[in-house]
Design a protein around this motif. Structure first.
Motif, PDB file in Angstrom:
ATOM      1  N   THR A 315       0.789  -1.150   0.096  1.00 50.67           N
ATOM      2  CA  THR A 315      -0.102  -0.148  -0.106  1.00 50.67           C
ATOM      3  C   THR A 315       0.869   1.331  -0.057  1.00 50.67           C
ATOM      4  O   THR A 315       2.097   1.225   0.524  1.00 50.67           O
ATOM      5  CB  THR A 315      -0.951   0.296   1.257  1.00 50.67           C
ATOM      6  OG1 THR A 315      -0.119   0.139   2.441  1.00 50.67           O
ATOM      7  CG2 THR A 315      -1.580  -1.092   1.306  1.00 50.67           C
ATOM      8  N   GLU A 316       0.267   2.502  -0.458  1.00 48.32           N
ATOM      9  CA  GLU A 316       1.031   3.575  -0.496  1.00 48.32           C
ATOM     10  C   GLU A 316       1.374   4.031   0.857  1.00 48.32           C
ATOM     11  O   GLU A 316       2.451   4.593   1.095  1.00 48.32           O
ATOM     12  CB  GLU A 316       0.280   4.859  -1.084  1.00 48.32           C
ATOM     13  CG  GLU A 316       0.058   4.506  -2.495  1.00 48.32           C
ATOM     14  CD  GLU A 316      -1.345   3.952  -2.905  1.00 48.32           C
ATOM     15  OE1 GLU A 316      -1.857   3.076  -2.196  1.00 48.32           O
ATOM     16  OE2 GLU A 316      -1.923   4.287  -3.969  1.00 48.32           O
ATOM     17  N   SER A 317       0.508   3.659   1.915  1.00 47.44           N
ATOM     18  CA  SER A 317       0.960   4.131   3.410  1.00 47.44           C
ATOM     19  C   SER A 317       2.132   3.489   3.808  1.00 47.44           C
ATOM     20  O   SER A 317       2.961   3.943   4.557  1.00 47.44           O
ATOM     21  CB  SER A 317      -0.257   4.080   4.188  1.00 47.44           C
ATOM     22  OG  SER A 317      -0.612   2.516   4.246  1.00 47.44           O
ATOM     23  N   CYS A 318       2.357   2.043   3.535  1.00 43.00           N
ATOM     24  CA  CYS A 318       3.233   1.384   4.018  1.00 43.00           C
ATOM     25  C   CYS A 318       4.504   1.928   3.374  1.00 43.00           C
ATOM     26  O   CYS A 318       5.644   1.907   3.930  1.00 43.00           O
ATOM     27  CB  CYS A 318       3.068   0.009   3.585  1.00 43.00           C
ATOM     28  SG  CYS A 318       1.840  -0.722   4.624  1.00 43.00           S
ATOM     29  N   LEU A 556       8.053   1.688  -6.621  1.00 46.99           N
ATOM     30  CA  LEU A 556       7.314   0.645  -5.973  1.00 46.99           C
ATOM     31  C   LEU A 556       5.946   1.483  -5.887  1.00 46.99           C
ATOM     32  O   LEU A 556       4.822   0.883  -5.989  1.00 46.99           O
ATOM     33  CB  LEU A 556       7.893   0.288  -4.684  1.00 46.99           C
ATOM     34  CG  LEU A 556       7.258  -0.939  -4.196  1.00 46.99           C
ATOM     35  CD1 LEU A 556       6.839  -2.053  -4.749  1.00 46.99           C
ATOM     36  CD2 LEU A 556       7.895  -1.308  -2.704  1.00 46.99           C
ATOM     37  N   LYS A 557       5.898   2.516  -5.223  1.00 48.37           N
ATOM     38  CA  LYS A 557       4.656   3.285  -5.068  1.00 48.37           C
ATOM     39  C   LYS A 557       3.685   3.621  -6.225  1.00 48.37           C
ATOM     40  O   LYS A 557       2.625   3.434  -6.110  1.00 48.37           O
ATOM     41  CB  LYS A 557       5.072   4.364  -4.249  1.00 48.37           C
ATOM     42  CG  LYS A 557       3.699   5.395  -3.625  1.00 48.37           C
ATOM     43  CD  LYS A 557       4.027   6.748  -3.060  1.00 48.37           C
ATOM     44  CE  LYS A 557       2.889   7.440  -2.548  1.00 48.37           C
ATOM     45  NZ  LYS A 557       3.292   8.622  -1.595  1.00 48.37           N
ATOM     46  N   SER A 558       4.595   3.884  -7.258  1.00 46.97           N
ATOM     47  CA  SER A 558       3.630   4.137  -8.613  1.00 46.97           C
ATOM     48  C   SER A 558       3.158   2.746  -9.066  1.00 46.97           C
ATOM     49  O   SER A 558       1.995   2.878  -9.456  1.00 46.97           O
ATOM     50  CB  SER A 558       4.901   4.628  -9.517  1.00 46.97           C
ATOM     51  OG  SER A 558       4.270   4.908 -10.651  1.00 46.97           O
ATOM     52  N   ARG A 559       3.954   1.775  -8.927  1.00 51.15           N
ATOM     53  CA  ARG A 559       3.436   0.360  -9.437  1.00 51.15           C
ATOM     54  C   ARG A 559       2.052   0.201  -8.511  1.00 51.15           C
ATOM     55  O   ARG A 559       1.261  -0.358  -9.117  1.00 51.15           O
ATOM     56  CB  ARG A 559       4.406  -0.713  -9.105  1.00 51.15           C
ATOM     57  CG  ARG A 559       5.530  -0.784 -10.274  1.00 51.15           C
ATOM     58  CD  ARG A 559       6.362  -1.843 -10.404  1.00 51.15           C
ATOM     59  NE  ARG A 559       6.946  -2.467  -9.196  1.00 51.15           N
ATOM     60  CZ  ARG A 559       8.044  -2.097  -8.840  1.00 51.15           C
ATOM     61  NH1 ARG A 559       8.740  -1.143  -9.736  1.00 51.15           N
ATOM     62  NH2 ARG A 559       8.753  -2.406  -7.923  1.00 51.15           N
ATOM     63  N   ILE A 560       2.284   0.347  -7.286  1.00 51.82           N
ATOM     64  CA  ILE A 560       1.063   0.122  -6.361  1.00 51.82           C
ATOM     65  C   ILE A 560      -0.029   1.031  -6.617  1.00 51.82           C
ATOM     66  O   ILE A 560      -1.170   0.423  -6.753  1.00 51.82           O
ATOM     67  CB  ILE A 560       1.559   0.401  -4.999  1.00 51.82           C
ATOM     68  CG1 ILE A 560       2.235  -0.704  -4.600  1.00 51.82           C
ATOM     69  CG2 ILE A 560       0.312   0.308  -3.909  1.00 51.82           C
ATOM     70  CD1 ILE A 560       3.011  -0.526  -3.058  1.00 51.82           C
TER      71      ILE A 560
END
Length: 581
Positions: A315-318, A556-560
């Protein structure tokens, strides 16, 4: 199992995987404050199927809605004859263009006016007359309609004089509809209640299941009109076209909606509980990294995370939590290995003091007020060998704030930007919302304080205290008092920026904030901030490593984010192919 039950249970992964940002909502359509996008769309679909006659099967033995409408007309005629209600102006017949879909056998299109026995508009007694307020009559406005179904309490109360002077009383059981300021809000009065001018109170015939109407109302896309505040007129409200089932089917539809919404609630509750547990687990595991006692302990804790990285950071928050941990590890000396050949930070701090003394002698800066060394109790954590704690003023040739009296401004964007707290973003500058000052005005401001490339700007007033960025472009600017300027000296600027953004330093910044009417970070607190200083060579290595890791986190955030959007689109496609037509 019904088709809708099957639609839900066969695609559980889609409904719960299509997550969304946390937003507040109202009623069944919006879901809870922690609504999941897929389940929110599922709620909307259930209501849409309901009002199209596709949620429950039709019963040929039901009395058709046409007979129901006739009985309502008889009821209204009797009430008019008895003088209990007034006869309204007849509304035009429903045109083909007003019928958005075909109805099942036994259903009829009807206007809301066909079901309304009486309607009243509210009002607001004069706020200047104390005799009108703080009585024992509940008085409702739009803010009181943030309810699931029943209006059971109000924030304000009026007196009988206030009611007589400027409001109207809705009766228990009336339907309260907002026609201004909060279009779409609706509730049933659970008590006699006065209403303001933004609300209408409708007394509805018992031949319309009130819950069926509320569910139908949730499917409407209400667009108001008006120059200042969007609203709908009373005649517009009464002309709404309602797909009307037989009364018995209305009851069956309401029962089925309640059943399916409970299922949606359960799915949402399970999803949110799982998401909360997931975040707590990630927070705990990341915490073990910063609490590691030695390199072996750190490696063991990191390996535990690495073994499950793909399932932890979903997740973005993680990912944001991971970024914060990286910053914390960086300033604790746990991100890169120390090199015993590096010159210790104590030597760097001596050179900074020598350079500052030279600048003072040349009249370029003022001499700092002597500050005590960082005490053991002020040290936020134990530092590696070769590192030193110091005050932030010892890392800079100047720390000051902007203009205390805001200079005369202009909107001419060819002038000098005037920077306030709102323009200092987290890691960047936002010049899109600045005012401007003339060059002559800016020149006078620069005599005391001139921001330059590689300086640091920190928000020092308001709710975003501690937000900061490094100036990376060469444009001139003037800052105001809500922004603190730090001019680093000999230290790696990106390292200092990184340290100030770390969780431990941010916590320390807020601990020193004066909680007045508006929170304020005073210069004395900024000067005294304890800063962990590594050897200069290690500063460079830390900055390089953090930069690499942040790029990976962003990727990674972009992929999520892309994955979440794809899941939302998948939920949308499933909705589009549902049997609504």
């Amino acid at each position: 199992m019904s088709a809708v039950h099957k639609l839900i249970t066969d695609h559980l992964e889609i409904w719960t995987a299509a997550d969304t940002e946390k937003k507040s909502g109202r009623g069944r359509v919006s879901g809870s404050a922690n609504s999941v996008y897929g389940i929110k769309k599922l709620r909307e679909l259930i209501l849409e199927l309901a009002v199209r006659g596709k949620l429950v099967p039709q019963d040929p033995n039901d009395e058709p809605a046409s007979e129901l409408l006739k009985r309502i007309q008889v009821e209204k005629a009797k009430l008019i004859a008895d003088g209990k209600i007034k006869g309204g102006k007849p509304l035009p017949e429903i045109t083909t263009e007003e019928k958005p879909f075909k109805l099942p056998y036994g259903w009829e299109w009807a206007r809301l006016n066909d079901f309304v026995l009486n309607i009243i508009s509210g009002g607001t007694p004069s706020k200047n007359n104390s005799e009108f307020w703080n009585g024992d009559i509940p008085w409702a406005s739009v803010k009181d309609l943030n309810v699931e179904k029943f209006l059971e309490s109000t924030q304000d109360f009026i007196t009988q004089k206030g009611l007589d002077a400027g409001s109207k009383l809705a009766q228990k059981g009336d339907l309260i509809i907002c026609t201004r300021m909060g279009l779409g809000k609706i509730a049933i009065a659970a008590m006699n209640v006065a209403i303001n001018q933004d609300l209408k109170a409708l007394k509805v015939t018992s031949f319309l299941d009130i819950d069926y109407f509320i569910n139908f109302y949730g499917t409407l896309k209400i667009i108001g009109s008006g120059m200042t505040v969007a609203g709908i007129r009373q005649d517009e409200l009464l002309q709404y076209c309602i797909p009307t089932p037989p009364l018995a089917e209305q009851h069956r539809i309401v029962a089925k909606i309640d059943e399916l919404m409970v299922l949606c609630d359960q799915l949402e509750h399970q999803h949110n509980n799982a998401a909360e547990a997931h975040e707590q687990l990630v927070s705990h595991l990341l915490g073990t990294l910063t609490q590691s006692q030695d390199p072996d302990d750190f490696n063991a804790n990191w390996q535990r995370i690495a073994d499950h990285f793909d399932t932890l950071f979903t997740t973005e928050s993680c990912i944001e939590a991971l970024k914060q941990t990286i910053l914390q590890l960086a300033v604790m000396g746990k991100l890169v290995r120390q090199d015993p050949n590096d010159e210790p930070a104590s030597e760097l701090l001596k050179r900074i003091q020598a350079e500052k003394a030279k600048l003072v002698a040349e009249g370029k800066i003022k001499k700092d007020k002597a500050l005590a060394t960082v005490s053991d109790s002020e040290e936020l954590f134990k530092l590696p060998s070769g590192w030193s704690w110091t005050r932030m003023i010892n890392c800079a040739k100047q720390i000051t704030d902007g203009e205390h009296l805001t200079p005369e401004r202009t909107t001419d964007n060819t002038k000098i930007p005037l920077i306030t707290a709102k323009n200092v973003r987290d890691g960047s500058m936002d010049y899109t919302t600045t005012d401007f000052v003339d060059f002559d005005v800016a020149s006078k401001c620069w005599n005391r304080c001139k921001p330059e490339p590689n300086d640091i700007l920190i928000v020092s007033v308001g709710a975003t205290i501690g937000r900061l960025t490094m100036i990376e472009d060469h444009r001139d600017m003037v800052i105001v008092r809500s922004v603190t300027l730090v001019k680093p000296l000999l230290i790696n600027i990106r390292y200092l920026t990184m340290a100030l953004r770390s969780p431990s330093l941010q916590k320390t910044i807020w601990a020193g904030v004066k909680q007045n009417a508006q929170p304020c970070l005073y210069l004395a607190v900024s000067n005294n901030l304890p800063i962990p200083v590594p050897p200069i060579n290690e500063q460079h290595r830390i900055v390089s490593k953090v930069g690499q890791l942040m790029v990976l986190c962003d990727q990674l955030k972009s992929r999520i984010t892309n994955m979440r959007r794809s899941q939302q689109k998948l939920a949308d496609v499933l909705i589009e192919h549902a049997p609504t037509r």
